[in-house]
Every structure is written in structure tokens, then in C-alpha cells.
Design a protein around this motif. Structure first.
Motif, PDB file in Angstrom:
ATOM      1  N   SER A   1      32.865  34.083 -16.003  1.00 14.58           N
ATOM      2  CA  SER A   1      32.155  33.553 -17.163  1.00 14.58           C
ATOM      3  C   SER A   1      32.269  34.507 -18.361  1.00 14.58           C
ATOM      4  N   ALA A   2      32.088  35.791 -18.106  1.00 12.23           N
ATOM      5  CA  ALA A   2      32.195  36.773 -19.181  1.00 12.23           C
ATOM      6  C   ALA A   2      33.611  36.815 -19.744  1.00 12.23           C
ATOM      7  N   ARG A   3      34.599  36.687 -18.883  1.00 11.11           N
ATOM      8  CA  ARG A   3      35.993  36.655 -19.343  1.00 11.11           C
ATOM      9  C   ARG A   3      36.240  35.454 -20.249  1.00 11.11           C
ATOM     10  N   LYS A   4      35.748  34.315 -19.785  1.00 10.52           N
ATOM     11  CA  LYS A   4      35.927  33.087 -20.569  1.00 10.52           C
ATOM     12  C   LYS A   4      35.243  33.216 -21.927  1.00 10.52           C
ATOM     13  N   ASN A   5      34.034  33.741 -21.925  1.00 12.02           N
ATOM     14  CA  ASN A   5      33.301  33.945 -23.177  1.00 12.02           C
ATOM     15  C   ASN A   5      34.003  34.938 -24.086  1.00 12.02           C
ATOM     16  N   ALA A   6      34.500  36.021 -23.518  1.00  7.97           N
ATOM     17  CA  ALA A   6      35.189  37.027 -24.325  1.00  7.97           C
ATOM     18  C   ALA A   6      36.414  36.431 -25.012  1.00  7.97           C
ATOM     19  N   ARG A   7      37.170  35.654 -24.272  1.00  8.81           N
ATOM     20  CA  ARG A   7      38.365  35.024 -24.868  1.00  8.81           C
ATOM     21  C   ARG A   7      37.979  34.005 -25.934  1.00  8.81           C
ATOM     22  N   ALA A   8      36.897  33.276 -25.709  1.00 11.83           N
ATOM     23  CA  ALA A   8      36.441  32.300 -26.701  1.00 11.83           C
ATOM     24  C   ALA A   8      36.030  32.995 -27.995  1.00 11.83           C
ATOM     25  N   VAL A   9      35.355  34.121 -27.853  1.00 15.85           N
ATOM     26  CA  VAL A   9      34.947  34.881 -29.033  1.00 15.85           C
ATOM     27  C   VAL A   9      36.171  35.418 -29.768  1.00 15.85           C
ATOM     28  N   GLN A  10      37.116  35.940 -29.022  1.00 15.30           N
ATOM     29  CA  GLN A  10      38.334  36.439 -29.663  1.00 15.30           C
ATOM     30  C   GLN A  10      39.028  35.332 -30.441  1.00 15.30           C
ATOM     31  N   ARG A  11      39.119  34.148 -29.849  1.00  8.44           N
ATOM     32  CA  ARG A  11      39.756  33.020 -30.550  1.00  8.44           C
ATOM     33  C   ARG A  11      38.989  32.663 -31.821  1.00  8.44           C
ATOM     34  N   GLU A  12      37.671  32.613 -31.712  1.00  6.53           N
ATOM     35  CA  GLU A  12      36.855  32.245 -32.871  1.00  6.53           C
ATOM     36  C   GLU A  12      36.957  33.296 -33.978  1.00  6.53           C
ATOM     37  N   LEU A  13      36.893  34.551 -33.607  1.00  8.35           N
ATOM     38  CA  LEU A  13      37.012  35.599 -34.631  1.00  8.35           C
ATOM     39  C   LEU A  13      38.402  35.587 -35.268  1.00  8.35           C
ATOM     40  N   ARG A  14      39.427  35.342 -34.471  1.00  6.75           N
ATOM     41  CA  ARG A  14      40.774  35.239 -35.039  1.00  6.75           C
ATOM     42  C   ARG A  14      40.875  34.045 -35.979  1.00  6.75           C
ATOM     43  N   ARG A  15      40.223  32.931 -35.596  1.00  4.99           N
ATOM     44  CA  ARG A  15      40.242  31.741 -36.439  1.00  4.99           C
ATOM     45  C   ARG A  15      39.559  32.035 -37.777  1.00  4.99           C
ATOM     46  N   GLN A  16      38.428  32.689 -37.704  1.00  3.17           N
ATOM     47  CA  GLN A  16      37.722  33.045 -38.932  1.00  3.17           C
ATOM     48  C   GLN A  16      38.510  34.068 -39.739  1.00  3.17           C
ATOM     49  N   ARG A  17      39.141  35.009 -39.047  1.00  2.00           N
ATOM     50  CA  ARG A  17      39.939  36.021 -39.754  1.00  2.00           C
ATOM     51  C   ARG A  17      41.125  35.364 -40.450  1.00  2.00           C
ATOM     52  N   LEU A  18      41.700  34.342 -39.848  1.00  4.68           N
ATOM     53  CA  LEU A  18      42.803  33.607 -40.469  1.00  4.68           C
ATOM     54  C   LEU A  18      42.343  32.926 -41.753  1.00  4.68           C
ATOM     55  N   LYS A  19      41.151  32.356 -41.731  1.00  2.00           N
ATOM     56  CA  LYS A  19      40.611  31.742 -42.948  1.00  2.00           C
ATOM     57  C   LYS A  19      40.455  32.781 -44.053  1.00  2.00           C
ATOM     58  N   VAL A  20      39.965  33.949 -43.675  1.00  2.00           N
ATOM     59  CA  VAL A  20      39.823  35.026 -44.657  1.00  2.00           C
ATOM     60  C   VAL A  20      41.197  35.412 -45.208  1.00  2.00           C
ATOM     61  N   ALA A  21      42.187  35.476 -44.351  1.00  2.00           N
ATOM     62  CA  ALA A  21      43.544  35.819 -44.791  1.00  2.00           C
ATOM     63  C   ALA A  21      44.083  34.781 -45.771  1.00  2.00           C
ATOM     64  N   GLU A  22      43.804  33.519 -45.508  1.00  2.00           N
ATOM     65  CA  GLU A  22      44.247  32.467 -46.420  1.00  2.00           C
ATOM     66  C   GLU A  22      43.591  32.613 -47.789  1.00  2.00           C
ATOM     67  N   TRP A  23      42.296  32.876 -47.802  1.00  2.00           N
ATOM     68  CA  TRP A  23      41.602  33.081 -49.072  1.00  2.00           C
ATOM     69  C   TRP A  23      42.080  34.356 -49.762  1.00  2.00           C
ATOM     70  N   TYR A  24      42.367  35.377 -48.970  1.00  2.00           N
ATOM     71  CA  TYR A  24      42.880  36.623 -49.552  1.00  2.00           C
ATOM     72  C   TYR A  24      44.213  36.365 -50.255  1.00  2.00           C
ATOM     73  N   GLY A  25      45.093  35.615 -49.615  1.00  2.00           N
ATOM     74  CA  GLY A  25      46.368  35.275 -50.239  1.00  2.00           C
ATOM     75  C   GLY A  25      46.165  34.495 -51.524  1.00  2.00           C
ATOM     76  N   SER A  26      45.232  33.576 -51.510  1.00  2.00           N
ATOM     77  CA  SER A  26      44.938  32.796 -52.722  1.00  2.00           C
ATOM     78  C   SER A  26      44.345  33.689 -53.805  1.00  2.00           C
ATOM     79  N   LEU A  27      43.469  34.588 -53.406  1.00  2.00           N
ATOM     80  CA  LEU A  27      42.859  35.521 -54.351  1.00  2.00           C
ATOM     81  C   LEU A  27      43.931  36.403 -54.985  1.00  2.00           C
ATOM     82  N   LYS A  28      44.786  36.919 -54.141  1.00  2.00           N
ATOM     83  CA  LYS A  28      45.838  37.836 -54.568  1.00  2.00           C
ATOM     84  C   LYS A  28      46.806  37.174 -55.554  1.00  2.00           C
ATOM     85  N   ASN A  29      47.076  35.888 -55.341  1.00  2.00           N
ATOM     86  CA  ASN A  29      48.057  35.185 -56.164  1.00  2.00           C
ATOM     87  C   ASN A  29      47.431  34.246 -57.189  1.00  2.00           C
TER      88      ASN A  29
END
Length: 148
Positions: free
Chosen positions: A88-116
């Protein structure tokens, strides 16, 4: 139900990250520190005009680098603790990693837009980046508050 699972997963990962399963080191940063750094970045960014875009981009790039380093440390901790986690902890850890990566990707997209961004779009891009970055920071804070 999905949000509950996400909070539970974030909590599990934050326990690994901030809960002291390993000895704290000088590079460890508390959720309070992350919150303060986010506040400072967003306040600073708010004050930059389109003419100051290059300086704003440098500040945001530095903050993103620091966050990415924290994410890497978190992933390393999960990997190191993997064998001692139940399924269960493994499954939760991977889910959190996916969610944080998803959110980090959104930030990266906005950063690219900000930069350009153009002068005309600057304020909109600052606002979008700020909201996205705040959401990412909030995910860390919410989970860590479970242990305070």
C-alpha cells in the motif's frame, strides 16, 4: 475518494521526505521553508514588470532548480525505503510521485510561457505561473501538515 487517496499518498511520501526516516542533513528543507520560499518567489515575481522579465526568469529558474533537487531527494528516499514499505505504501508513493510530476510539468509549461511571453502577455503569464507554482507548493505543505 480520489482526493482522499491523493492526500494519503502525499502524506506517506511527506513522511519519507520530512518525517525523519533517515538522518536529517543540511540539505533537508522543511515544508515551512518551502512555503516561505514560495511566498518570497511569488511576491518578488509579482513586482517584476515586463521590462524586468530576464531577471524574473532567472529567479524562477533558480526556484525551479531547488524544487527539482528536492524532488530528486524525495525520489531517492523512496527508492532507499522501498524494501521496507508495504504494498500500500509503495502504491501511494508512486501515486504521489506521478501527481507531483504532473504538477511540476504544469509549472514547466507556465515557465516556458513566462520565459517567452510578450510585453502584452506578461501579466497573464506571471499570474498563470504563480498559480501553478503555488499549487505545486501546496501539495507539499498539505501533506507535511499531517505530521505537525
Amino acid at each position: 475518494m480520489k482526493n482522499y487517496r491523493l492526500i494519503t499518498a502525499l502524506t506517506a511520501v511527506m513522511l519519507l521526505c520530512f518525517g525523519g526516516l533517515m538522518q536529517a542533513s543540511a540539505e533537508d528543507v522543511s515544508a515551512k521553508d518551502v512555503k516561505q520560499e514560495t511566498k518570497e518567489l511569488l511576491e518578488t515575481l509579482k513586482g517584476y514588470s515586463a521590462e524586468q522579465k530576464d531577471e524574473a526568469v532567472k529567479k524562477t529558474q533558480k526556484a525551479l532548480k531547488a524544487f527539482d533537487e528536492r524532488m530528486e531527494r524525495l525520489e531517492n528516499r523512496i527508492d532507499e525505503e522501498w524494501e521496507s514499505m508495504d504494498q500500500s505504501a509503495r502504491k501511494n508513493a508512486r501515486a504521489v510521485q506521478r501527481e507531483l510530476r504532473r504538477q511540476r510539468l504544469k509549472v514547466a509549461e507556465w515557465y516556458g510561457s513566462l520565459k517567452n511571453s510578450s510585453v502584452l502577455a506578461w501579466d497573464h503569464m506571471k499570474e498563470g505561473f504563480s498559480k501553478s507554482y503555488q499549487s505545486l507548493s501546496d501539495a507539499w505543505e498539505d501533506a507535511s501538515n499531517e505530521f505537525d
